[in-house]
Design an enzyme around this catalytic site. Structure first.
Site, PDB file in Angstrom:
ATOM      1  N   SER A  39      11.204   1.880  12.648  1.00 47.93           N
ATOM      2  CA  SER A  39      10.590   3.182  12.387  1.00 47.93           C
ATOM      3  C   SER A  39      11.201   4.319  13.189  1.00 47.93           C
ATOM      4  O   SER A  39      12.147   4.139  13.950  1.00 47.93           O
ATOM      5  CB  SER A  39       9.088   3.153  12.652  1.00 47.93           C
ATOM      6  OG  SER A  39       8.864   3.011  14.038  1.00 47.93           O
ATOM      7  N   TYR A  54      10.124   4.650   8.280  1.00 46.95           N
ATOM      8  CA  TYR A  54       8.766   5.187   8.190  1.00 46.95           C
ATOM      9  C   TYR A  54       8.380   5.781   9.534  1.00 46.95           C
ATOM     10  O   TYR A  54       9.000   5.506  10.559  1.00 46.95           O
ATOM     11  CB  TYR A  54       7.775   4.107   7.741  1.00 46.95           C
ATOM     12  CG  TYR A  54       7.659   2.960   8.712  1.00 46.95           C
ATOM     13  CD1 TYR A  54       6.670   2.951   9.691  1.00 46.95           C
ATOM     14  CD2 TYR A  54       8.541   1.891   8.667  1.00 46.95           C
ATOM     15  CE1 TYR A  54       6.568   1.901  10.601  1.00 46.95           C
ATOM     16  CE2 TYR A  54       8.451   0.839   9.568  1.00 46.95           C
ATOM     17  CZ  TYR A  54       7.461   0.854  10.528  1.00 46.95           C
ATOM     18  OH  TYR A  54       7.369  -0.176  11.430  1.00 46.95           O
TER      19      TYR A  54
END
EC number: 4.1.1.11
Length: 128
Positions: free
Chosen positions: A25, A58
Site C-alpha cells: 500500500s 491502495y
C-alpha cells in the site's frame, strides 16, 4: 456508457518513507487524503516523477498533518525517499455525470503541505 476520469490528484508529493517489509500500500497524510477526496483502501495510481515508474496500490490513512507519503511492500522498491510522486484516483461516470464533474487537485510543497487546491489544470501549468 461509463467513462473513467480523474477523480482526484495529489501533485508532486515527496516520498518520506519506503517500508519494504510492510504488507503493501501507500500511507498518505489524512489531511492530504481529505483535501483530495481520496478514501482509505481506495485504489490509486502512483507515478514517480524521478524514475518514470507507474504502479497501482491502495491507500492507508497516515497521521494528520504529518506530511507522510510512505510506499509500503513491493512498491517500496519503486521509489526512494525524496522522490517526487503524483498520486491519482479515478472514478467511473456516466456522460451526464461527466458534464458537471470537477476533479480535486491538491498541489503540495516539498514538505507535503498544501499550497493550492484546484478543480482543473491548465496546459503548461507548473508548480515546480
Amino acid at each position: 456508457m461509463l467513462i473513467e476520469v480523474l477523480k482526484s490528484k495529489i501533485h508532486r508529493a515527496t516520498v518520506t518513507e519506503a517500508n519494504l517489509n510492510y504488507v503493501g500500500s501507500i500511507t498518505i497524510d489524512e489531511e492530504l487524503m481529505e483535501a483530495a477526496g481520496i478514501l482509505e483502501n481506495e485504489k490509486v495510481q502512483v507515478v514517480n516523477i524521478n524514475n518514470g515508474e507507474r504502479f497501482e496500490t491502495y491507500v492507508i490513512k497516515g497521521e494528520r498533518g504529518s506530511g507522510t507519503i510512505c510506499l509500503n511492500g513491493a512498491a517500496a522498491r519503486l521509489v526512494q525517499v525524496g522522490d517526487k510522486v503524483i498520486i491519482m484516483a479515478y472514478c467511473l461516470l456516466t456522460m451526464e455525470e461527466y458534464k458537471t464533474h470537477m476533479p480535486k487537485i491538491v498541489f503540495v510543497d516539498d514538505n507535503n503541505k498544501i499550497v493550492k487546491l484546484s478543480n482543473k489544470e491548465e496546459h503548461s501549468e507548473c508548480l515546480c
